[in-house]
Each structure stands twice: as structure tokens, then as C-alpha cells.
Design a protein around this motif. Structure first.
Motif, PDB file in Angstrom:
ATOM      1  N   GLU A  93      47.040   5.378  50.602  1.00 13.39           N
ATOM      2  CA  GLU A  93      46.956   5.794  52.005  1.00 13.39           C
ATOM      3  C   GLU A  93      47.333   4.658  52.955  1.00 13.39           C
ATOM      4  O   GLU A  93      46.967   3.512  52.732  1.00 13.39           O
ATOM      5  CB  GLU A  93      45.541   6.285  52.328  1.00 13.39           C
ATOM      6  N   ILE A  94      48.081   5.016  54.000  1.00 15.78           N
ATOM      7  CA  ILE A  94      48.428   4.054  55.042  1.00 15.78           C
ATOM      8  C   ILE A  94      48.551   4.809  56.365  1.00 15.78           C
ATOM      9  O   ILE A  94      49.133   5.897  56.410  1.00 15.78           O
ATOM     10  CB  ILE A  94      49.737   3.294  54.693  1.00 15.78           C
ATOM     11  N   THR A  95      47.990   4.273  57.414  1.00 18.37           N
ATOM     12  CA  THR A  95      48.037   4.933  58.727  1.00 18.37           C
ATOM     13  C   THR A  95      49.425   4.786  59.344  1.00 18.37           C
ATOM     14  O   THR A  95      50.219   3.931  58.929  1.00 18.37           O
ATOM     15  CB  THR A  95      46.992   4.334  59.676  1.00 18.37           C
ATOM     16  N   LEU A  96      49.679   5.601  60.353  1.00 17.84           N
ATOM     17  CA  LEU A  96      50.984   5.558  61.026  1.00 17.84           C
ATOM     18  C   LEU A  96      51.240   4.186  61.649  1.00 17.84           C
ATOM     19  O   LEU A  96      52.328   3.620  61.484  1.00 17.84           O
ATOM     20  CB  LEU A  96      51.059   6.645  62.099  1.00 17.84           C
ATOM     21  N   ASN A  97      50.257   3.639  62.360  1.00 15.06           N
ATOM     22  CA  ASN A  97      50.454   2.345  63.024  1.00 15.06           C
ATOM     23  C   ASN A  97      50.699   1.235  62.015  1.00 15.06           C
ATOM     24  O   ASN A  97      51.556   0.367  62.233  1.00 15.06           O
ATOM     25  CB  ASN A  97      49.235   2.012  63.890  1.00 15.06           C
ATOM     26  N   ALA A  98      49.952   1.250  60.903  1.00 10.27           N
ATOM     27  CA  ALA A  98      50.159   0.239  59.857  1.00 10.27           C
ATOM     28  C   ALA A  98      51.528   0.399  59.222  1.00 10.27           C
ATOM     29  O   ALA A  98      52.216  -0.582  58.914  1.00 10.27           O
ATOM     30  CB  ALA A  98      49.063   0.341  58.804  1.00 10.27           C
ATOM     31  N   CYS A  99      51.949   1.650  59.055  1.00  7.17           N
ATOM     32  CA  CYS A  99      53.256   1.932  58.453  1.00  7.17           C
ATOM     33  C   CYS A  99      54.388   1.445  59.358  1.00  7.17           C
ATOM     34  O   CYS A  99      55.349   0.824  58.896  1.00  7.17           O
ATOM     35  CB  CYS A  99      53.372   3.442  58.217  1.00  7.17           C
ATOM     36  N   ILE A 100      54.251   1.716  60.657  1.00  4.98           N
ATOM     37  CA  ILE A 100      55.271   1.275  61.613  1.00  4.98           C
ATOM     38  C   ILE A 100      55.324  -0.251  61.678  1.00  4.98           C
ATOM     39  O   ILE A 100      56.413  -0.842  61.760  1.00  4.98           O
ATOM     40  CB  ILE A 100      54.999   1.884  63.006  1.00  4.98           C
ATOM     41  N   ALA A 101      54.158  -0.891  61.635  1.00  5.23           N
ATOM     42  CA  ALA A 101      54.121  -2.360  61.663  1.00  5.23           C
ATOM     43  C   ALA A 101      54.820  -2.933  60.441  1.00  5.23           C
ATOM     44  O   ALA A 101      55.621  -3.874  60.550  1.00  5.23           O
ATOM     45  CB  ALA A 101      52.673  -2.844  61.727  1.00  5.23           C
ATOM     46  N   HIS A 107      62.123  -4.548  57.998  1.00  4.25           N
ATOM     47  CA  HIS A 107      63.522  -4.501  58.433  1.00  4.25           C
ATOM     48  C   HIS A 107      63.874  -5.746  59.254  1.00  4.25           C
ATOM     49  O   HIS A 107      64.987  -6.270  59.146  1.00  4.25           O
ATOM     50  CB  HIS A 107      63.777  -3.241  59.254  1.00  4.25           C
ATOM     51  N   GLY A 108      62.926  -6.208  60.068  1.00  5.51           N
ATOM     52  CA  GLY A 108      63.178  -7.393  60.888  1.00  5.51           C
ATOM     53  C   GLY A 108      63.488  -8.620  60.045  1.00  5.51           C
ATOM     54  O   GLY A 108      64.450  -9.348  60.326  1.00  5.51           O
ATOM     55  N   PHE A 109      62.709  -8.850  59.004  1.00  5.13           N
ATOM     56  CA  PHE A 109      62.950 -10.015  58.144  1.00  5.13           C
ATOM     57  C   PHE A 109      64.196  -9.837  57.272  1.00  5.13           C
ATOM     58  O   PHE A 109      64.853 -10.815  56.925  1.00  5.13           O
ATOM     59  CB  PHE A 109      61.727 -10.312  57.278  1.00  5.13           C
ATOM     60  N   ALA A 156      64.996  -7.346  69.444  1.00  4.28           N
ATOM     61  CA  ALA A 156      65.702  -6.456  70.375  1.00  4.28           C
ATOM     62  C   ALA A 156      66.214  -5.191  69.687  1.00  4.28           C
ATOM     63  O   ALA A 156      66.160  -4.099  70.272  1.00  4.28           O
ATOM     64  CB  ALA A 156      66.864  -7.199  71.033  1.00  4.28           C
ATOM     65  N   VAL A 157      66.706  -5.323  68.443  1.00  7.82           N
ATOM     66  CA  VAL A 157      67.239  -4.134  67.760  1.00  7.82           C
ATOM     67  C   VAL A 157      66.131  -3.299  67.118  1.00  7.82           C
ATOM     68  O   VAL A 157      66.269  -2.085  66.954  1.00  7.82           O
ATOM     69  CB  VAL A 157      68.297  -4.505  66.693  1.00  7.82           C
ATOM     70  N   MET A 158      65.006  -3.944  66.756  1.00  6.61           N
ATOM     71  CA  MET A 158      63.929  -3.214  66.081  1.00  6.61           C
ATOM     72  C   MET A 158      62.949  -2.553  67.050  1.00  6.61           C
ATOM     73  O   MET A 158      62.326  -1.547  66.709  1.00  6.61           O
ATOM     74  CB  MET A 158      63.167  -4.153  65.147  1.00  6.61           C
ATOM     75  N   TYR A 180      56.189   1.123  50.087  1.00 12.43           N
ATOM     76  CA  TYR A 180      56.183   0.475  51.396  1.00 12.43           C
ATOM     77  C   TYR A 180      56.870   1.411  52.382  1.00 12.43           C
ATOM     78  O   TYR A 180      57.478   2.415  51.981  1.00 12.43           O
ATOM     79  CB  TYR A 180      56.903  -0.880  51.347  1.00 12.43           C
ATOM     80  N   CYS A 181      56.770   1.109  53.666  1.00  8.28           N
ATOM     81  CA  CYS A 181      57.320   1.986  54.704  1.00  8.28           C
ATOM     82  C   CYS A 181      58.753   1.591  55.046  1.00  8.28           C
ATOM     83  O   CYS A 181      59.012   0.465  55.482  1.00  8.28           O
ATOM     84  CB  CYS A 181      56.441   1.931  55.953  1.00  8.28           C
TER      85      CYS A 181
END
Length: 316
Positions: A93-101, A107-109, A156-158, A180-181
Motif C-alpha cells: 500500500e502507498i498513498t497518492l501523495n507518497a506515490c507522487i513524491a 523521474h527527477g533524479f 521546472a519540467v517535473m 515503485y510509482c
């Protein structure tokens, strides 16, 4: 009726996936994954430590290498908790906010690594094609500016990608395809129109890796031209040897990325576990292999690591 079928965005919970069809063997499969994480974390931490500690490594090439190690270290940490949590404890289980983070940092890294590889290509280009201006072009201030520019570009792109994901509504089928998300995986579960999200995702990809890869290729075309103009074969070999580690780092980043994209697009007949294993391996290959390659191929790094290990043994 539509409103009843949609899950409340604030309370939605996603379920991560281990390896489809191999649930009984997940604990055993997690052992090599755990070993790879240990190698990635320890190897990149060691590179960072020796570059910061050894005064003779305070040069542009090694500053960029430390950026690469920091990025690889962060990339490994992004997925470590959820991947091993799913494999070991069935913590899906993972919450939406945790998934988005997680998606933002993942993707950023990844984009950050692409940018660092471009910066390292520029470093090799200046060192080989214009060596007399190397120290004046790549000053500490300019290296810091390059690093900050890459960081700002990724944010800026993320940021638009994250903001538009937050606006999506999700139905009851919220089972993700990986441990992972992943952006594409996440938006496909949306009940609402996700075309803008797809466009933003493609824009983020093409404005980062899609820009960096051709620039890296162009830099090596110019480097090869410069190397071929060197009269002595010994000089050509010496110049080319300084690029081997970077070429290897570029290859182990872009080849798995392209392979994974091809499998997702054309490998529909492949078993689901093939996609999942490839997706996890893709994230681990660069962080695991980069420290090994630079430790083996770069004499100064190898000597610095050996020195640190000998001092540790003497203290024991």
C-alpha cells in the motif's frame, strides 16, 4: 453516478506490485536485488567520500563524478524502501501523495543523471579539444552554475507533471505495475482524461534526455575529430582512454532506458514478470556499475579508495 465510481483523491491508496507470477519466489529474488542496492549505496558513498576528502581530486572531472555518484545514490534511495518492502513484507500500500513524491524524485533524479552525463561530456570535450583553456572554462563557480542549472531544469519540467497528476481522479482499480510509482503507470489508472498528463510527460522526457543524448553524441563527434588529428598513436590512445569511463556510463544509462522503452512498446507478448524485472534492473544498473567502472578505469579514484581502505584496516 460517475462521482460514485471515482475514488476520493485525498484518500486513494495504490497497491504496488512485486513480480507477477513469481510471488512464492519473491523473497529469494529479493536477495540479488538487496545485494545490488548494497553495492550501489556503498560504491557511490565511497566515491563521494574520496572526492570530498582527497585534495588531489578537487578537479572539474571529479566534481562531475561526485555529482553522478550523488544522483545515483539518491536514485537508489528513491526505490529502496518500496521495492524491498514489497519483496520482503508484502507492504504494497502507498498513498497518492507518497506515490507522487516518489514519482517526482524518481523521474527527477533520472533526468538529473542524464544532465550530469551531458556535463561530463562537455568536460571531456574541453579537456581534449581545448586543453589550454580547461581550467579557465571549468572554474568552480561555473561547475556550481552547471549543477544548479540542471537542478532547476529538472524541477521546472517535473513540477507541472506533479500538479496535473494531483488533478486526476482514480477509479477502484489502483494496482500499479511496479514496486515503485512510475508516471505512465500512474496516469493510466485515471478515470479522467489524461492526455495533458501524457503530453507533459513526453515534454519532460524530450526536454531532458531527448536533448541531452544528441548533445552527448555531438560532443563525441567533435572529440573523435580532435583525437584523430593528434599525430602520434600514443597521444590518440591516451586522449581516448580519458573518455572510456564516461562512454561506459553513457552506455549503461541509455541502452537499458531504450531497451525498456522498446519492451514496453513492442514486447506485449512477453510475460509480465519480464517487464517488472527489467524496470527494476534499469534503475539499478547505473548506480551499481558506475562506481565499479570509475574505480577500475580511473587511476586516481582507485588509488584514493585503496588509501582509504588501508587506513581503515590500520585503525582496526
Amino acid at each position: 453516478m460517475l462521482a460514485l465510481n471515482k475514488t476520493n483523491v485525498q484518500s486513494v491508496t495504490f497497491f504496488l506490485t512485486g513480480i507477477p507470477g513469481l510471488k512464492a519466489a519473491q523473497v529469494w529474488i529479493s536477495i540479488p536485488f538487496c545485494l545490488l542496492y548494497v553495492i550501489a549505496l556503498s560504491g557511490n558513498s565511497m566515491i563521494l567520500f574520496v572526492v570530498l576528502r582527497e585534495q588531489n581530486l578537487h578537479e572539474p572531472m571529479y566534481y562531475f563524478l561526485s555529482m553522478l555518484s550523488a544522483t545515483d545514490l539518491s536514485l537508489s534511495l528513491c526505490t529502496l524502501s518500496t521495492t524491498l518492502g514489497v519483496f520482503w513484507f508484502e507492504a504494497r500500500e502507498i498513498t497518492l501523495n507518497a506515490c507522487i513524491a516518489q514519482m517526482f524524485f524518481l523521474h527527477g533524479f533520472t533526468f538529473m543523471e542524464s544532465g550530469v552525463l551531458l556535463a561530463m561530456a562537455f568536460d571531456r570535450f574541453v579537456a581534449i579539444c581545448n586543453p589550454l583553456r580547461y581550467t579557465t572554462v571549468l572554474t568552480n563557480a561555473r561547475i556550481a552554475q552547471i549543477g544548479m542549472t540542471m537542478l532547476v531544469r529538472n524541477v521546472a519540467v517535473m513540477l507541472p507533471v506533479v500538479l496535473f497528476v494531483k488533478k486526476l481522479s482514480f477509479c477502484s482499480a489502483v494496482v500499479l505495475s511496479h514496486s515503485y510509482c512510475y508516471h505512465v503507470d500512474l496516469i493510466q489508472l485515471s478515470c479522467t482524461d489524461n492526455r495533458i498528463n501524457s503530453i507533459l510527460g513526453l515534454f519532460a522526457l524530450f526536454s531532458t534526455t531527448g536533448f541531452d543524448c544528441p548533445c552527448i553524441l555531438l560532443s563525441y563527434v567533435l572529440i573523435i575529430q580532435s583525437v584523430l588529428s593528434i599525430a602520434s598513436s600514443e597521444g590518440r590512445q591516451k586522449a581516448f582512454n580519458t573518455c572510456i569511463s564516461h562512454i561506459s556510463a553513457v552506455a549503461i544509462f541509455y541502452i537499458p532506458l531504450i531497451s525498456l522503452s522498446l519492451v514496453h512498446r513492442y514486447g506485449h507478448s512477453a510475460p509480465a514478470f519480464v517487464h517488472t524485472i527489467m524496470a527494476n534492473v534499469f534503475l539499478l544498473i547505473p548506480p551499481v556499475l558506475n562506481p565499479i567502472i570509475y574505480s577500475v578505469k580511473t587511476k586516481q579514484i582507485r588509488k584514493a579508495i585503496t588509501k582509504v581502505l588501508i587506513q581503515k584496516q590500520q585503525q582496526i
